[in-house]
Enzyme design. Sequence first.
Site, PDB file in Angstrom:
ATOM      1  CB  SER A 126      41.999  41.869  41.607  1.00  0.00           C
ATOM      2  OG  SER A 126      41.669  40.979  40.595  1.00  0.00           O
ATOM      3  CG  HIS A 177      38.875  44.898  43.088  1.00  0.00           C
ATOM      4  ND1 HIS A 177      38.212  45.033  41.884  1.00  0.00           N
ATOM      5  CD2 HIS A 177      39.487  43.694  43.026  1.00  0.00           C
ATOM      6  CE1 HIS A 177      38.431  43.975  41.133  1.00  0.00           C
ATOM      7  NE2 HIS A 177      39.190  43.140  41.809  1.00  0.00           N
TER       8      HIS A 177
END
Length: 195
Positions: A126, A177
């Site tokens: 991610s 993230h």
Amino acid sequence: MFVRTESFREFIRFYPLITLILIIHLLVHLATTLPLLPSREIFTLLAGVNLYIIEGEFWRILTPIFVHSGFAHLLFNSFSLVLFGPALERILGKAKFLLVYLLTGIAANVATLLLEPPTYTHVGSSGAIFGLFGFYLAISMFRKDLLSKENSQIIITIAVIGVIMTFFQSNINITAHIFGLIAGFFTGRVLLLKQ
């Protein structure tokens, strides 16, 4: 640009680096889940565990980019890479795309090491995927000629939704993230100045 119309064979030929990353994702997933292998040990060896990194197991800054916590996690990240990676592989070329993917994933994992507790464990690509979004945001701001206005709007919308969703889902490495996105943006700023 973000709609895949290639055949499987064409995709492999046009985007060999993304194909290689997807194969690595799948092989690592099989190695960490198949009952015939010491899958739990392999997962533990490759996962990002802050305490082990502090103790000198520095490969754990890289390897979590290719490890996923389950099939749904693998599928979501791989699907994101298939949708959003090809345009960047074409724009940047193989070497620069690999640099962006790995650099942003590593930056996300280093941020996780620095900002999360020593007992924190993390896996997943991610951070690198958000790094691609960050790079696209840099393109949207500094090289508008590389993306149409419509595609810029799509990327900005998806990046905003992705950041918002980060805070509402459980078991998400928020740090990875956010810092993957930031790393992608600044990497884009630097690389786009040189083109």
